[in-house]
Design a protein around this motif. Structure first.
Motif, PDB file in Angstrom:
ATOM      1  N   SER A  14       0.728  -1.245  -0.028  1.00 11.64           N
ATOM      2  CA  SER A  14      -0.056   0.068  -0.039  1.00 11.64           C
ATOM      3  C   SER A  14       0.596   1.372  -0.086  1.00 11.64           C
ATOM      4  O   SER A  14       0.012   2.251   0.053  1.00 11.64           O
ATOM      5  CB  SER A  14      -0.878   0.105   1.379  1.00 11.64           C
ATOM      6  OG  SER A  14      -1.685  -0.983   1.178  1.00 11.64           O
ATOM      7  N   LEU A  18      -0.613   5.538  -0.571  1.00 10.80           N
ATOM      8  CA  LEU A  18      -0.499   6.671   0.418  1.00 10.80           C
ATOM      9  C   LEU A  18      -0.255   8.128  -0.288  1.00 10.80           C
ATOM     10  O   LEU A  18       0.385   8.146  -1.107  1.00 10.80           O
ATOM     11  CB  LEU A  18       0.317   6.400   1.496  1.00 10.80           C
ATOM     12  CG  LEU A  18       0.106   5.130   2.272  1.00 10.80           C
ATOM     13  CD1 LEU A  18       1.236   5.040   3.244  1.00 10.80           C
ATOM     14  CD2 LEU A  18      -0.935   5.504   3.178  1.00 10.80           C
ATOM     15  N   ALA A  22       1.399  11.587   4.035  1.00  8.85           N
ATOM     16  CA  ALA A  22       1.110  10.355   4.816  1.00  8.85           C
ATOM     17  C   ALA A  22       2.264   9.467   4.739  1.00  8.85           C
ATOM     18  O   ALA A  22       3.050   8.980   5.736  1.00  8.85           O
ATOM     19  CB  ALA A  22      -0.134   9.513   4.715  1.00  8.85           C
ATOM     20  N   ARG A  23       3.083   9.304   3.677  1.00  9.28           N
ATOM     21  CA  ARG A  23       4.148   8.595   3.302  1.00  9.28           C
ATOM     22  C   ARG A  23       5.580   9.040   4.190  1.00  9.28           C
ATOM     23  O   ARG A  23       6.194   8.429   4.559  1.00  9.28           O
ATOM     24  CB  ARG A  23       4.516   8.371   1.885  1.00  9.28           C
ATOM     25  CG  ARG A  23       3.830   7.547   1.092  1.00  9.28           C
ATOM     26  CD  ARG A  23       4.437   7.153  -0.286  1.00  9.28           C
ATOM     27  NE  ARG A  23       4.780   8.184  -1.083  1.00  9.28           N
ATOM     28  CZ  ARG A  23       3.767   8.701  -1.825  1.00  9.28           C
ATOM     29  NH1 ARG A  23       2.838   8.146  -2.350  1.00  9.28           N
ATOM     30  NH2 ARG A  23       4.352   9.823  -2.591  1.00  9.28           N
TER      31      ARG A  23
END
Length: 172
Positions: A14, A18, A22-23
């Protein structure tokens, strides 16, 4: 173990889905946790450490050259300390993740990886010289071979391959 395993699986499946903020936040937390493991303030059992190394390696490989550079600096820092076995595990996971992930953008990562080859080989050599044993020597050779494979996949210059190959002969 189950938490580290799930984290590794989620990063692999995933990460690219993202949002960039967020990553970045998750990657910062992964590096912070890695620093805690390197410094000894956080202890992980062997299987959990292996999966955690896979998660942080995958995140680095999928995040681009700057993240890879940060990751390799931390791994090399670990190799210069008493956390040399952790360093070898991080480098092995990184080499494998770089080869296994089709989205890892090996071409973009090659300059970072090639610039760190002398430091990586120095750490592997020191680990073996410290009497790490046959299993550790095998892991070191595996990391070196994966590094060569990354260079070949990215169509590296022939001198990089020759340089790495001569060092591999030392290990085998």
């Amino acid at each position: 173990f189950y938490g580290a395993n799930m984290l590794c699986s989620k990063v692999r499946s995933s990460w690219l889905g993202l949002e960039a903020p967020a990553r970045a936040a998750l990657y910062t937390e992964l590096l912070s946790t890695l620093q805690a493991v390197v410094s000894g303030t956080l202890m992980l059992e062997a299987a959990s450490q292996n999966r955690f190394c896979g998660a942080v390696s995958t995140a680095a490989a999928l995040s681009g050259s700057q993240s890879c550079s940060e990751f390799l600096r931390q791994a090399i820092t670990a190799g210069a300390s008493t956390a040399r076995p952790l360093c070898v595990e991080l480098l092995q996971a990184f080499a494998q993740e770089t080869l296994l992930r089709p989205n890892a953008r090996v071409d973009a990562l090659l300059p970072v990886i090639s610039s760190e080859i002398p430091s990586i080989l120095e750490i592997l050599d020191a680990h073996i010289a410290a009497g790490a044993g046959a299993a550790a020597a095998f892991k070191c050779a595996k990391v070196s071979l994966c590094t060569i494979e990354v260079c070949l996949l990215a169509r590296a210059r022939a001198w990089q391959f020759v340089c790495c190959y001569s060092v591999i002969n030392h290990y085998i």
